[in-house]
Design a protein around this motif. Sequence first.
Motif, PDB file in Angstrom:
ATOM      1  N   ASP A 101       0.857  -1.189   0.000  1.00 40.99           N
ATOM      2  CA  ASP A 101       0.000   0.000   0.000  1.00 40.99           C
ATOM      3  C   ASP A 101       0.890   1.235   0.000  1.00 40.99           C
ATOM      4  OD1 ASP A 101      -2.289   1.492  -0.045  1.00 40.99           O
ATOM      5  OD2 ASP A 101      -2.940   1.007   1.989  1.00 40.99           O
ATOM      6  N   ALA A 102       0.357   2.350  -0.504  1.00 38.54           N
ATOM      7  CA  ALA A 102       1.153   3.571  -0.577  1.00 38.54           C
ATOM      8  C   ALA A 102       0.260   4.796  -0.628  1.00 38.54           C
ATOM      9  CB  ALA A 102       2.063   3.544  -1.806  1.00 38.54           C
ATOM     10  N   ALA A 103       0.788   5.889  -0.113  1.00 37.37           N
ATOM     11  CA  ALA A 103       0.108   7.179  -0.180  1.00 37.37           C
ATOM     12  C   ALA A 103       1.175   8.254  -0.279  1.00 37.37           C
ATOM     13  CB  ALA A 103      -0.754   7.409   1.057  1.00 37.37           C
TER      14      ALA A 103
ATOM     15  N   SER B  25       0.644   0.549   8.254  1.00 30.64           N
ATOM     16  CA  SER B  25      -0.608   0.697   7.516  1.00 30.64           C
ATOM     17  C   SER B  25      -0.793   2.150   7.119  1.00 30.64           C
ATOM     18  CB  SER B  25      -1.800   0.226   8.355  1.00 30.64           C
ATOM     19  OG  SER B  25      -1.959   1.052   9.500  1.00 30.64           O
ATOM     20  N   ILE B  26      -1.577   2.365   6.057  1.00 28.16           N
ATOM     21  CA  ILE B  26      -1.913   3.706   5.582  1.00 28.16           C
ATOM     22  C   ILE B  26      -3.270   4.091   6.172  1.00 28.16           C
ATOM     23  CG2 ILE B  26      -2.413   5.132   3.569  1.00 28.16           C
ATOM     24  CD1 ILE B  26       0.500   4.217   3.706  1.00 28.16           C
ATOM     25  N   PRO B  27      -3.386   5.258   6.807  1.00 27.99           N
ATOM     26  CA  PRO B  27      -4.693   5.660   7.363  1.00 27.99           C
ATOM     27  C   PRO B  27      -5.715   5.888   6.257  1.00 27.99           C
ATOM     28  CG  PRO B  27      -3.128   7.483   7.451  1.00 27.99           C
ATOM     29  CD  PRO B  27      -2.341   6.275   7.039  1.00 27.99           C
ATOM     30  N   ARG B  28      -6.835   5.188   6.352  1.00 28.24           N
ATOM     31  CA  ARG B  28      -7.888   5.291   5.343  1.00 28.24           C
ATOM     32  C   ARG B  28      -9.251   5.368   6.019  1.00 28.24           C
ATOM     33  NH1 ARG B  28      -6.459   4.004   0.048  1.00 28.24           N
ATOM     34  NH2 ARG B  28      -4.323   3.208  -0.226  1.00 28.24           N
ATOM     35  N   THR B  29     -10.211   5.929   5.306  1.00 30.02           N
ATOM     36  CA  THR B  29     -11.600   5.948   5.768  1.00 30.02           C
ATOM     37  C   THR B  29     -12.190   4.550   5.571  1.00 30.02           C
ATOM     38  OG1 THR B  29     -12.522   6.512   3.610  1.00 30.02           O
ATOM     39  CG2 THR B  29     -11.793   8.349   5.011  1.00 30.02           C
TER      40      THR B  29
END
Length: 207
Positions: A131-133, A185-189
């Motif tokens: 995962d990436a942001a 982890s990437i913070p997501r809604t």
Amino acid sequence: MISQGYGMTESAAVATRGYNTKEIHNYTSVGLLAPNTQAKVVDWVTGSSLPPGGVGELWLCTPGIMKGYLNNEEATVDENGWLHTGDIVYFDKDGYLYIVDRLKEVIKYKGFQIAPADLELVLMSHPDVVDAAVTAASDEEAGEIPVAFVVRKNGSTLSKASLINFVAAKVAPYKKVRKVVYMKSIPRTPVGKIIRRELKNLLPSRL
């Protein structure tokens, strides 16, 4: 059958609708323009309208467009009735609309404009990236620089320098990632949207 659409409260909801059948389908697009809806894609720097394939801000004009925001004249519809959505998009040659990013998320590097989603797609193409942001960090010389927050596969030894070089080989020089932060982890809604404000809160302590 899966179908997507696009709309805003300001445009009285639906602006595009997916028309997917067994014979004709396009699941990566948010669909074709709804009846009585006009749209154009505008270069947010020059103000010029762009042809199919051109990436820019979506402007909408429909009978249901709002008149404006209460007590906020600067963020209203322009004098020609176009609603500036703040969404970065493009249309393909068949008229299907694709959402790329939000204009407010664009990274401004030395006068260049960088859409985080473009870099996220490249990062996600690496076999060791789960995962990436990408978001912007302030920089005295450049104004802003792209910073990547990345989740690696379990057991991966992928170095930050290797990942930066991987991206640099696939994008224009001004677009390359300048910093990498590894995370669990990437913070997501709940619907999967990246919560970039949480990433920005991590920047001072992680860089």
